[in-house]
Design an enzyme around this catalytic site. Sequence first.
Site, PDB file in Angstrom:
ATOM      1  N   ARG A  38       0.821  -1.214   0.000  1.00 57.79           N
ATOM      2  CA  ARG A  38       0.000   0.000   0.000  1.00 57.79           C
ATOM      3  C   ARG A  38       0.858   1.268   0.000  1.00 57.79           C
ATOM      4  O   ARG A  38       0.438   2.292  -0.552  1.00 57.79           O
ATOM      5  CB  ARG A  38      -0.928  -0.005   1.217  1.00 57.79           C
ATOM      6  CG  ARG A  38      -2.118  -0.920   1.009  1.00 57.79           C
ATOM      7  CD  ARG A  38      -3.042  -0.926   2.196  1.00 57.79           C
ATOM      8  NE  ARG A  38      -4.310  -1.552   1.836  1.00 57.79           N
ATOM      9  CZ  ARG A  38      -5.186  -2.028   2.722  1.00 57.79           C
ATOM     10  NH1 ARG A  38      -4.933  -1.926   4.014  1.00 57.79           N
ATOM     11  NH2 ARG A  38      -6.309  -2.576   2.325  1.00 57.79           N
ATOM     12  N   LYS A 206     -19.757 -15.409   4.443  1.00 56.00           N
ATOM     13  CA  LYS A 206     -21.192 -15.225   4.663  1.00 56.00           C
ATOM     14  C   LYS A 206     -21.964 -14.674   3.460  1.00 56.00           C
ATOM     15  O   LYS A 206     -21.528 -13.753   2.798  1.00 56.00           O
ATOM     16  CB  LYS A 206     -21.400 -14.290   5.860  1.00 56.00           C
ATOM     17  CG  LYS A 206     -20.814 -14.889   7.142  1.00 56.00           C
ATOM     18  CD  LYS A 206     -21.405 -14.285   8.386  1.00 56.00           C
ATOM     19  CE  LYS A 206     -20.955 -12.910   8.578  1.00 56.00           C
ATOM     20  NZ  LYS A 206     -21.098 -12.155   9.675  1.00 56.00           N
ATOM     21  N   GLY A 364     -10.425  -8.320   0.613  1.00 51.26           N
ATOM     22  CA  GLY A 364      -9.160  -8.427   1.334  1.00 51.26           C
ATOM     23  C   GLY A 364      -8.640  -9.853   1.387  1.00 51.26           C
ATOM     24  O   GLY A 364      -7.474 -10.121   1.085  1.00 51.26           O
ATOM     25  N   GLY A 388     -13.856  -3.525   1.057  1.00 50.08           N
ATOM     26  CA  GLY A 388     -15.181  -2.991   1.385  1.00 50.08           C
ATOM     27  C   GLY A 388     -15.629  -1.934   0.402  1.00 50.08           C
ATOM     28  O   GLY A 388     -16.789  -1.906  -0.037  1.00 50.08           O
TER      29      GLY A 388
HETATM   30  P1  ADP Z   1     -13.115 -11.319   1.125  1.00 54.72           P
HETATM   31  O1  ADP Z   1     -12.315 -10.668   2.239  1.00 54.72           O
HETATM   32  O2  ADP Z   1     -12.261 -11.701  -0.045  1.00 54.72           O
HETATM   33  O3  ADP Z   1     -14.311 -10.500   0.738  1.00 54.72           O
HETATM   34  P2  ADP Z   1     -14.593 -12.948   3.002  1.00 54.72           P
HETATM   35  O4  ADP Z   1     -14.096 -12.072   4.112  1.00 54.72           O
HETATM   36  O5  ADP Z   1     -16.019 -12.869   2.647  1.00 54.72           O
HETATM   37  O6  ADP Z   1     -13.676 -12.717   1.696  1.00 54.72           O
HETATM   38  O7  ADP Z   1     -14.333 -14.481   3.361  1.00 54.72           O
HETATM   39  C1  ADP Z   1     -13.046 -15.008   3.569  1.00 54.72           C
HETATM   40  C2  ADP Z   1     -13.082 -16.162   4.524  1.00 54.72           C
HETATM   41  O8  ADP Z   1     -14.070 -17.115   4.183  1.00 54.72           O
HETATM   42  C3  ADP Z   1     -11.759 -16.903   4.554  1.00 54.72           C
HETATM   43  O9  ADP Z   1     -11.114 -16.672   5.781  1.00 54.72           O
HETATM   44  C4  ADP Z   1     -12.156 -18.374   4.389  1.00 54.72           C
HETATM   45  O10 ADP Z   1     -11.473 -19.240   5.274  1.00 54.72           O
HETATM   46  C5  ADP Z   1     -13.645 -18.360   4.692  1.00 54.72           C
HETATM   47  N1  ADP Z   1     -14.347 -19.487   4.077  1.00 54.72           N
HETATM   48  C6  ADP Z   1     -14.375 -19.839   2.787  1.00 54.72           C
HETATM   49  N2  ADP Z   1     -15.081 -20.959   2.592  1.00 54.72           N
HETATM   50  C7  ADP Z   1     -15.529 -21.355   3.805  1.00 54.72           C
HETATM   51  C8  ADP Z   1     -16.320 -22.458   4.265  1.00 54.72           C
HETATM   52  N3  ADP Z   1     -16.779 -23.381   3.429  1.00 54.72           N
HETATM   53  N4  ADP Z   1     -16.578 -22.527   5.610  1.00 54.72           N
HETATM   54  C9  ADP Z   1     -16.110 -21.596   6.439  1.00 54.72           C
HETATM   55  N5  ADP Z   1     -15.361 -20.536   6.066  1.00 54.72           N
HETATM   56  C10 ADP Z   1     -15.069 -20.425   4.761  1.00 54.72           C
HETATM   57 MG    MG Z   2     -12.686 -10.528   4.377  1.00 52.16          MG
END
Ligand code: ADP
Ligand code: MG
Length: 407
Positions: A38, A206, A364, A388
Amino acid sequence: MTAQTIRDLLPSAAGRTVIVRSDLNVPLDNGKVTDDGRIRASLPVITDLAQAGAKVIVLAHLGRPNGTVDPQYSLAPVAQRMTELTDSDVMLAKDVTGTSAQTQASQLKDGQILLVENVRFDARETSKDDSERAALAKEFAALAGPDGAYVNDAFGAVHRKHTSVYDIATLLPSYQGALVATELDVLDRLIAEPARPYTVVLGGSKVSDKLAVIDNLLDRADTLLIGGGMAFTFLKALGHDVASSLLEEDQIPIVQDYLRRSGAGAAKIVVPTDVVVAEAFSADAAHAVVDVDAMTTGPGGSDALGLDIGPESAKIYAQHIEASSTVFWNGPMGVFEMENFAGGTRAVAQALTNVKGLSVVGGGDSAAAVRVLGFADEDYGHISTGGGASLEYLEGKDLPGIGALAR
Ligand code: ADP
Ligand code: MG
């Protein structure tokens, strides 16, 4: 109204004090910067202004010190890294807008760079009270003096209604930094007239975090590939028994509505056909690949956790991705932090590197996954610096820090 950019400012920057809001929120270990990505991304705008003869004051936050002065969140290691990377002495004020910042700002010479301390040491930076933020904004503007200007280059913070991102833009002539301009340019290509086929890959933990994005992109993309923890709410909505996998029961009706829209004038929603189930949420748990209609027969039985999409699904997703001209990916396909459950994420990351058109990684954890799994930033069209912020933009929300520049 569209905003002016840094290019509009550079010709008249000499001799003026320019406040630049940058995203310098980097990971630290023992007072050393462990990933300076960054900082490197922020330096072009800062050094261009300094070379144009401006006196540059940089505002940035680090972590969440919650409005108090906490030495653990000092920007000192950042100032030191900036000094190393620019070959010029980047100064650090001891406070945000106090006597140290005021004195050093008033003594700045053309071409010099001053970083003030972590803006979140001042509780007014993130205050919900407009008048508190306005008071801090005045103090920032005073540092720049009557001929000052403001540049927002902190894309990772533009979705926040914070003083250094939002309020300050009402007091000084304001400009978009190059990073912000690039991010908006790429994200706009995902919303307006994307080259088709256009595939969106969504995963992560989620569904509820990503509902608004699904809702907005369902009408724009051709295909929506679903993985990660959210896949299990989709599978449950389709009638599968998902054992003890991550499930958001209360989201099932909304997901069913998306599934009804699927294909009929909206994007086709694709869910996994096989998954990797494990006996427990741990790196060395017993695990197996099962069909989505046989999840309780794997290790763990009805206590089994689905922790990744299976190899057959990964292959199908990769084919969709590689046949696309525009791909946006947000959210890992599985618990990639554990090698046994990283296969789906690796397959998707790999497929994105083969896209002939525009490939964008947002989020992230997704950006981290790409790097942890050994892919290079250059393998992708764009890796968004603001998780975000990029999601909120794709949801169609107004970003306070962007709106403030266009006034
Ligand atoms: P990003 O930051 O890219 O938007 P998220 O914060 O929504 O992604 O989600 C990332 C997390 O989701 C990771 O830490 C990963 O371990 C978790 N994850 C992915 N698949 C599963 C699953 N099947 N069950 C539980 N956690 C999961
Ligand atoms: Mg995340």
